[in-house]
Design a protein around this motif. Structure first.
Motif, PDB file in Angstrom:
ATOM      1  N   LYS A  74       0.826  -1.211   0.000  1.00 29.94           N
ATOM      2  CA  LYS A  74       0.000   0.000   0.000  1.00 29.94           C
ATOM      3  C   LYS A  74       0.854   1.253   0.000  1.00 29.94           C
ATOM      4  N   GLY A  75       2.049   1.167   0.598  1.00 26.19           N
ATOM      5  CA  GLY A  75       2.942   2.322   0.644  1.00 26.19           C
ATOM      6  C   GLY A  75       2.728   3.167   1.888  1.00 26.19           C
ATOM      7  N   GLU A  76       3.489   4.250   1.984  1.00 24.26           N
ATOM      8  CA  GLU A  76       3.410   5.120   3.152  1.00 24.26           C
ATOM      9  C   GLU A  76       2.055   5.826   3.224  1.00 24.26           C
ATOM     10  N   THR A  77       1.573   5.979   4.459  1.00 26.52           N
ATOM     11  CA  THR A  77       0.310   6.663   4.709  1.00 26.52           C
ATOM     12  C   THR A  77       0.499   7.594   5.899  1.00 26.52           C
ATOM     13  N   TYR A  78      -0.612   8.127   6.392  1.00 25.00           N
ATOM     14  CA  TYR A  78      -0.569   9.018   7.558  1.00 25.00           C
ATOM     15  C   TYR A  78       0.049   8.326   8.771  1.00 25.00           C
ATOM     16  N   ASN A  79      -0.219   7.025   8.940  1.00 21.66           N
ATOM     17  CA  ASN A  79       0.293   6.325  10.124  1.00 21.66           C
ATOM     18  C   ASN A  79       1.262   5.185   9.795  1.00 21.66           C
ATOM     19  N   ILE A  80       1.781   5.173   8.577  1.00 20.57           N
ATOM     20  CA  ILE A  80       2.792   4.187   8.181  1.00 20.57           C
ATOM     21  C   ILE A  80       3.966   4.919   7.544  1.00 20.57           C
ATOM     22  N   GLU A  81       5.171   4.657   8.056  1.00 22.25           N
ATOM     23  CA  GLU A  81       6.365   5.279   7.480  1.00 22.25           C
ATOM     24  C   GLU A  81       7.435   4.221   7.260  1.00 22.25           C
ATOM     25  N   PHE A  82       8.183   4.355   6.170  1.00 22.17           N
ATOM     26  CA  PHE A  82       9.266   3.434   5.833  1.00 22.17           C
ATOM     27  C   PHE A  82      10.618   4.133   5.989  1.00 22.17           C
ATOM     28  N   LYS A  83      11.595   3.387   6.484  1.00 24.83           N
ATOM     29  CA  LYS A  83      12.980   3.850   6.499  1.00 24.83           C
ATOM     30  C   LYS A  83      13.875   2.702   6.045  1.00 24.83           C
ATOM     31  N   LYS A  84      14.862   3.045   5.244  1.00 26.07           N
ATOM     32  CA  LYS A  84      15.767   2.028   4.704  1.00 26.07           C
ATOM     33  C   LYS A  84      16.657   1.436   5.790  1.00 26.07           C
ATOM     34  N   ASP A  85      17.172   2.303   6.668  1.00 25.59           N
ATOM     35  CA  ASP A  85      18.077   1.843   7.720  1.00 25.59           C
ATOM     36  C   ASP A  85      18.168   2.894   8.817  1.00 25.59           C
ATOM     37  N   ILE A  86      18.935   2.583   9.849  1.00 26.30           N
ATOM     38  CA  ILE A  86      19.075   3.480  10.995  1.00 26.30           C
ATOM     39  C   ILE A  86      20.503   3.998  11.137  1.00 26.30           C
ATOM     40  N   LEU A  87      21.475   3.260  10.628  1.00 30.31           N
ATOM     41  CA  LEU A  87      22.880   3.576  10.901  1.00 30.31           C
ATOM     42  C   LEU A  87      23.640   4.101   9.686  1.00 30.31           C
ATOM     43  N   TRP A  88      22.926   4.597   8.671  1.00 32.45           N
ATOM     44  CA  TRP A  88      23.604   4.978   7.425  1.00 32.45           C
ATOM     45  C   TRP A  88      24.620   6.101   7.605  1.00 32.45           C
ATOM     46  N   SER A  89      24.443   6.972   8.598  1.00 30.20           N
ATOM     47  CA  SER A  89      25.316   8.151   8.712  1.00 30.20           C
ATOM     48  C   SER A  89      26.563   7.929   9.561  1.00 30.20           C
ATOM     49  N   ILE A  90      26.661   6.785  10.240  1.00 31.81           N
ATOM     50  CA  ILE A  90      27.752   6.635  11.218  1.00 31.81           C
ATOM     51  C   ILE A  90      29.132   6.576  10.570  1.00 31.81           C
ATOM     52  N   ASN A  91      29.194   6.165   9.308  1.00 33.16           N
ATOM     53  CA  ASN A  91      30.491   6.040   8.640  1.00 33.16           C
ATOM     54  C   ASN A  91      30.729   7.121   7.589  1.00 33.16           C
TER      55      ASN A  91
END
Length: 255
Positions: A74-91
């Motif tokens: 269905k994809g992102e909605t008002y109460n659904i959010e997607f994120k690819k990852d959490i640690l992408w910026s650490i390096n």
């Protein structure tokens, strides 16, 4: 070689046919794996949801479709959010940070990716609650579906940091590095009332479903000494302040 003889092929939720100790063939769904060995020539021992115990003779179906599949499609909605990852910026290198157009990266540097997750969780708390799925690459093109990539890249980053490995360590990282430092104490101290974590395997990739409950009172993030209030608007998480913040809180949190 038969697939039912190998432990790696038997999973909870599968429909199987087993042979009980009384030599009776029974069909049902796997509830528990009773075998400890990786291989058994007479079939892996399991207990079914109907409490029957026996060795698997045939695998009749693969795992049932994940409950997250329809949500992802269905994809992102008002109460659904997607994120690819959490640690992408650490390096990220200094050059990458300097060349980036990301406000979070310029402001919070290597903490940026964790703070983005904090903002998303805060927005759901202050709105109507919902789910934040980690391991999903959002495709903004209308002709492409969102891609399931899994949290495995993050697990590898966690390993390279020299920290504890595995799913429990990943969950602990979110609690210790995101929830505890950036949210008010009542969220951390009563975490189970607000936030739940569930890992699920889809297409042989691990997805983290962070389920967020609707808060009965305003939740402000504390980001490097600055208070920030986030809400959901359509499919986006955004900050509000000043008159807009007062108006929102009067309507959303009135008794």
């Amino acid at each position: 070689m038969e697939e039912e003889n190998y432990l790696k092929n038997i999973k909870k939720g599968q429909k199987v046919e087993i042979l009980t100790k009384s030599k009776k063939l029974v069909t049902g769904y796997v509830e528990e794996l009773a075998s400890r060995t990786e291989f058994h020539r007479h079939g892996i021992m399991v207990m079914l949801t109907n409490r029957q115990v026996g060795r698997v003779q045939r695998i009749l179906s693969d795992l049932p479709e994940s409950k997250l599949i329809p949500i992802i499609k269905k994809g992102e909605t008002y109460n659904i959010e997607f994120k690819k990852d959490i640690l992408w910026s650490i390096n990220y290198t200094e050059i990458q940070i300097k060349e980036s157009k990301s406000y979070e990266l310029h402001t919070f540097r290597h903490k940026a990716s964790k703070i983005i997750i904090a903002k998303s969780i805060c927005a759901l708390l202050n709105s109507q609650g919902g789910n934040l799925l980690i391991g999903i690459q959002e495709n903004r093109s209308q002709n492409k579906e969102d891609e399931i990539i899994g949290i495995e890249p993050d697990l590898e980053r966690l390993k390279l940091q020299g920290k504890a490995e595995g799913l429990d360590a990943y969950k602990r990282m979110i609690i210790d590095d995101i929830i505890r430092p950036y949210f008010p104490p009542k969220i951390y101290n009563h975490l189970i009332d607000f936030i739940k974590f569930e890992f699920e395997e889809i297409d042989k990739k691990i997805i983290l479903n962070i389920s967020v409950s609707r808060s009965a009172s305003p939740i402000f993030l504390n980001l490097e000494g600055k208070k920030m209030f986030m809400i959901r608007t359509d499919t986006q998480s955004r900050q509000i302040e000043n008159e807009e913040l007062v108006d929102y809180c009067m309507k959303r949190f009135r008794s």
